[in-house]
Design an enzyme around this catalytic site. Structure first.
Site, PDB file in Angstrom:
ATOM      1  CD  GLU A 252      -8.748   0.912   0.608  1.00 37.59           C
ATOM      2  OE1 GLU A 252      -8.373   2.002   0.841  1.00 37.59           O
ATOM      3  OE2 GLU A 252      -8.396  -1.056   1.183  1.00 37.59           O
TER       4      GLU A 252
ATOM      5  CG  HIS B 178     -12.049   7.891 -12.899  1.00 38.06           C
ATOM      6  ND1 HIS B 178     -13.105   7.985 -13.085  1.00 38.06           N
ATOM      7  CD2 HIS B 178     -11.222   7.217 -13.917  1.00 38.06           C
ATOM      8  CE1 HIS B 178     -12.769   6.812 -13.527  1.00 38.06           C
ATOM      9  NE2 HIS B 178     -12.429   6.828 -14.330  1.00 38.06           N
TER      10      HIS B 178
ATOM     11  CB  CYS C  50      -1.275   0.025   1.357  1.00 41.30           C
ATOM     12  SG  CYS C  50      -1.880  -1.544   0.850  1.00 41.30           S
TER      13      CYS C  50
END
Length: 117
Positions: free
Chosen positions: A107, A69, A25
């Site tokens: 996620e 985005h 991550c």
């Protein structure tokens, strides 16, 4: 207690730069996020709703315009963990809809973080 939920989706990248370099991550990566808002009420309104789902459109607009985005590190002043994002969206929703009971953020299809006071 009556409860309703609604999902909102967006795609974005982020990076948890405070983690060790070898942590997956710590690298920039992206997710197809799901934000689920839960509203609760003891009594229904005169239309028989906790809240009309259409009244949640401002959350969709906020998500689309601010997060979709985008690189989350550029648009949020917090560590962009799912846990922190759940709290962020909860605070935003609760300020506008007092029936807000919880917000969950996913996620991946197998992971969820929830903020519920």
């Amino acid at each position: 207690m009556y409860r309703i939920t609604k999902e909102f989706h967006f795609s974005a990248s982020h990076q948890l730069t405070h983690l060790p370099d070898d942590h997956q991550c710590a690298r920039m990566h992206g997710h197809n996020y799901i934000v689920e808002i839960e509203l609760a009420a003891v009594d229904l309104n005169t239309d028989g709703f906790v809240r009309d789902y259409g009244e949640l459109k401002p959350l969709k607009t906020y998500i689309d315009e601010t997060f979709d985005h985008r690189h989350l590190n550029d648009v949020m002043n917090i560590l962009t963990t799912a846990e922190n994002m759940a709290r962020h969206f909860y605070d935003w929703c609760a300020a506008r809809r007092p029936e807000t009971a919880a917000v969950r953020v996913s996620e991946t299809p197998k992971t969820w973080a929830e903020y519920r006071p």
